[in-house]
Design a protein around this motif. Sequence first.
Motif, PDB file in Angstrom:
ATOM      1  N   VAL A 116       1.040  -1.110  -0.133  1.00  0.00           N
ATOM      2  CA  VAL A 116      -0.281   0.026  -0.251  1.00  0.00           C
ATOM      3  C   VAL A 116       0.824   1.186  -0.104  1.00  0.00           C
ATOM      4  N   VAL A 119       2.386   1.820  -3.834  1.00  0.00           N
ATOM      5  CA  VAL A 119       1.249   2.786  -4.481  1.00  0.00           C
ATOM      6  C   VAL A 119       1.019   3.946  -4.327  1.00  0.00           C
ATOM      7  N   ILE A 120       1.102   4.297  -2.819  1.00  0.00           N
ATOM      8  CA  ILE A 120       0.963   5.785  -2.496  1.00  0.00           C
ATOM      9  C   ILE A 120       1.618   6.582  -3.258  1.00  0.00           C
ATOM     10  N   VAL A 127      -5.182   1.023  -9.086  1.00  0.00           N
ATOM     11  CA  VAL A 127      -5.173   0.039  -8.652  1.00  0.00           C
ATOM     12  C   VAL A 127      -6.316  -0.620  -7.848  1.00  0.00           C
ATOM     13  N   VAL A 142      -5.210   6.115  -0.687  1.00  0.00           N
ATOM     14  CA  VAL A 142      -5.015   5.787  -1.917  1.00  0.00           C
ATOM     15  C   VAL A 142      -5.204   6.883  -3.303  1.00  0.00           C
ATOM     16  N   SER A 145      -3.041  10.369  -3.579  1.00  0.00           N
ATOM     17  CA  SER A 145      -2.138  10.023  -4.123  1.00  0.00           C
ATOM     18  C   SER A 145      -2.226   9.966  -5.630  1.00  0.00           C
ATOM     19  N   THR A 147      -4.059   7.744  -7.252  1.00  0.00           N
ATOM     20  CA  THR A 147      -4.813   7.539  -8.164  1.00  0.00           C
ATOM     21  C   THR A 147      -6.475   7.426  -8.002  1.00  0.00           C
ATOM     22  N   VAL A 149      -8.796   4.275  -7.560  1.00  0.00           N
ATOM     23  CA  VAL A 149      -9.051   2.744  -7.446  1.00  0.00           C
ATOM     24  C   VAL A 149     -10.334   2.006  -7.437  1.00  0.00           C
TER      25      VAL A 149
END
Length: 343
Positions: A116, A119-120, A127, A142, A145, A147, A149
């Motif tokens: 985790v 990816v952050i 993700v 997440v 950042s 991304t 989800v």
Amino acid sequence: MSSLLSDIGVELPVLAAPMAGGPSTPDMVAAAARAGSLGFLAGGYKTAQALADQMRAVRADGVPFGVNLFTPSPVPVSPGSHRTYAQTLQPEADRYGLNLNHGTPVEDDDAWEEKVDLVIGSTVPWVSFTFGIPDPDVIEAVRRSGTTVLQSVTSADEARRAAEAGVDALIVQGAAAGGHSATLTPGRPLDDVPLPELVASVRHSTALPLLAAGGIATPADVTAALRAGADATMVGTLLLRTDESGASVPHKQALADPAFDTTVLTRAFTGRPARALRNHFTDRYDSVAPAGYPAVHHLTAPLRKAASAAGDTRLIHLWAGTGYRQAREERTAQTLQRLAGQL
């Protein structure tokens, strides 16, 4: 075309699903993106460093991609059941000089926090999570950042729970999918609902973008899923025999071998329901395998690895969805473009 897809340049509504354990390679992910699709790296069963290396390899190609992570969702197994299953499997292990009955069940979390954090800190475009819905604060971190989800679900109820947790989109997985089911309740039998019907059910429960997966093997399957309300589809099994696939040679050969004539849902290999080609292992051990993930996965892993190296398809987890006969020896791009051909 959903803005979820168009915002990162995805033109083909057929994406490359993550396949843990080796089949999903950086080359496959990059090939999917170059074809106008998008592919996922499979974070499951890797160290965080190995996943970081694969992410770096895809970034070198300058293409968007996704990463899939296993959310910790353990199914505990009693030491007694674990020991009994190990003893039952030991005659198979004896062929390879392995001792399976050597300790307590391994109940790890697949390096969850490290992955985790990875990816952050890496600004991954997409993700996806499977096996469980992360805590809302993890999802929000997440998303912050940059991304998108996604959460894998197998029912309208799971879809509602994921939406309430704050995800951006859903991967709707039908029971015909190869490999592990994403079900949040692995102890219950899977509902054998046709994928278009499942997509329509989830579509009625949420306005989130939907990606449909599970048993998609033809252009007609793609069209049916999109008409039912999916924004795009995902395929895994049909990519197993492609040039870029990292699947083992015995696995690739079995998919085309007439001797393997059907798939079964089994927990014999990992203690969690997964669809595979029917073989000696599923016939002999499914009825006696305990529920218990990841402990059963770790118990059988050395045997499966040795059998794979020896080409012993009697004992290998030959993951495959119901459409496996449509998997071809060709480039990843050809498979994805062929499936999108009727659109």
